[in-house]
Design a protein around this motif. Structure first.
Motif, short mmCIF file in Angstrom:
data_model
loop_
_atom_site.label_atom_id
_atom_site.label_comp_id
_atom_site.label_asym_id
_atom_site.label_seq_id
_atom_site.Cartn_x
_atom_site.Cartn_y
_atom_site.Cartn_z
N PHE A 107 0.75 -1.09 0.03
CA PHE A 107 -0.11 0.00 -0.09
C PHE A 107 0.78 1.40 0.14
N VAL A 108 0.66 2.04 -0.89
CA VAL A 108 1.39 3.36 -1.01
C VAL A 108 0.76 4.59 -1.11
N PRO A 109 1.43 5.77 -0.96
CA PRO A 109 0.59 7.04 -1.02
C PRO A 109 -0.04 7.14 -2.48
N ALA A 110 -0.95 7.94 -2.60
CA ALA A 110 -1.56 8.29 -4.02
C ALA A 110 -0.60 8.90 -5.12
N GLN A 111 0.02 9.72 -4.69
CA GLN A 111 1.26 10.38 -5.34
C GLN A 111 2.16 9.47 -6.10
N LEU A 112 2.48 8.59 -5.21
CA LEU A 112 3.77 7.31 -5.53
C LEU A 112 3.05 6.62 -6.61
N ARG A 113 1.85 6.08 -6.32
CA ARG A 113 1.06 5.15 -7.18
C ARG A 113 0.84 5.66 -8.48
N ASP A 114 0.44 6.94 -8.48
CA ASP A 114 0.16 7.65 -9.78
C ASP A 114 1.31 7.88 -10.63
N GLY A 115 2.36 8.06 -10.06
CA GLY A 115 3.70 8.34 -10.64
C GLY A 115 4.52 7.51 -11.21
N ALA A 126 -3.45 7.71 4.12
CA ALA A 126 -4.39 8.92 3.80
C ALA A 126 -3.45 10.15 3.89
N GLY A 127 -3.10 10.23 5.18
CA GLY A 127 -2.37 11.65 5.45
C GLY A 127 -1.10 11.93 4.54
N LEU A 128 -0.48 10.94 4.23
CA LEU A 128 0.57 11.15 3.39
C LEU A 128 0.32 11.33 1.79
N SER A 129 -0.79 10.66 1.51
CA SER A 129 -1.45 10.84 0.12
C SER A 129 -2.01 12.31 0.08
N ILE A 132 -7.00 15.77 5.60
CA ILE A 132 -7.13 14.44 5.41
C ILE A 132 -8.28 13.65 5.45
N PRO A 133 -8.74 12.84 4.44
CA PRO A 133 -10.02 12.18 4.50
C PRO A 133 -10.28 11.30 5.88
N GLY A 134 -11.34 11.47 6.59
CA GLY A 134 -11.48 10.62 7.87
C GLY A 134 -10.82 11.50 9.15
N VAL A 135 -10.31 12.38 8.96
CA VAL A 135 -9.91 13.17 10.18
C VAL A 135 -10.76 14.52 10.61
N GLY A 136 -11.27 14.46 11.56
CA GLY A 136 -12.11 15.52 12.12
C GLY A 136 -11.26 16.31 12.77
#
Length: 192
Positions: free
Chosen positions: A29-37, A87-90, A112-116
């Motif tokens: 599982f990786v941050p979104a930017q890494l996966r997209d890059g 999600a925080g690092l994404s 961050i999604p899910g952080v209130g």
């Protein structure tokens, strides 16, 4: 513990990569930017964190050792698990997290999604004594209301929090303090 791995990407399922290492396909599982890059077939090195649970072993991967360190710091916050830390690092890169900590802006963690609001405050308090200054990212006074409004306006216009903060820092120190002028100056940062 698996500290790093180097291999070839063979698949890109949602939120992760399948990396072939020595004939074995590992789901990381990786941050979104890494996966997209990255692309299938590409070789890469990942700095990893192995989350051990009663019913699973889950591998998380990062492009730098620093990202993995921030992931580990986020895991230390009560109520933040591996998925939320990822999600925080994404959402925020290490520099944006540093800026948020040094300017005491807990509301940036609300991105961050899910952080209130409560979790954002817990993250800020937890990281304050753990995040170390680096060149260009030293503790500074908290942002005033004007710059907070400028930041919010830039985010509303579609810029990421990281981009908006970079534009804010590019505004000259002697610039006028009205919101409209500061927004114009911040937008000039993006056109240069």
């Amino acid at each position: 513990m698996i500290a790093s791995l180097t291999g070839r990407i063979i698949e890109k399922p949602p939120e992760s990569l399948i990396v072939e290492v020595g004939g074995i396909g590992l789901r990381v599982f990786v941050p979104a930017q890494l996966r997209d890059g990255v692309r299938v077939g590409e070789n890469l090195k990942l700095f990893t964190y192995l989350a051990v649970r009663e019913d699973s072993l889950t591998l998380y991967g990062f492009s730098t050792d620093e990202e993995r360190d921030f992931f580990t710091m986020l895991l230390g916050v009560n109520g933040v698990g591996p998925r939320l830390a990822l999600a925080g690092l994404s959402t925020l890169n290490p520099d944006a997290i540093r800026r948020a900590v040094f300017t005491e802006q807990a509301d940036l963690f609300n991105q961050i999604p899910g952080v209130g609001k409560k979790t954002a405050q817990k993250i800020l308090l937890h990281l304050q004594d753990k995040v170390k200054p680096v060149a260009g990212f030293e503790p500074i006074a908290a942002m005033d209301d004007t710059d907070t409004q400028v930041l919010e306006a830039l985010v509303t216009l579609g810029y990421s929090v990281v981009e908006a903060q970079a534009a804010l820092q590019a505004i000259p120190k002697d610039a006028p303090q009205d919101v409209e002028t500061r927004i114009v100056l911040a937008l000039q940062y993006f056109s240069s």
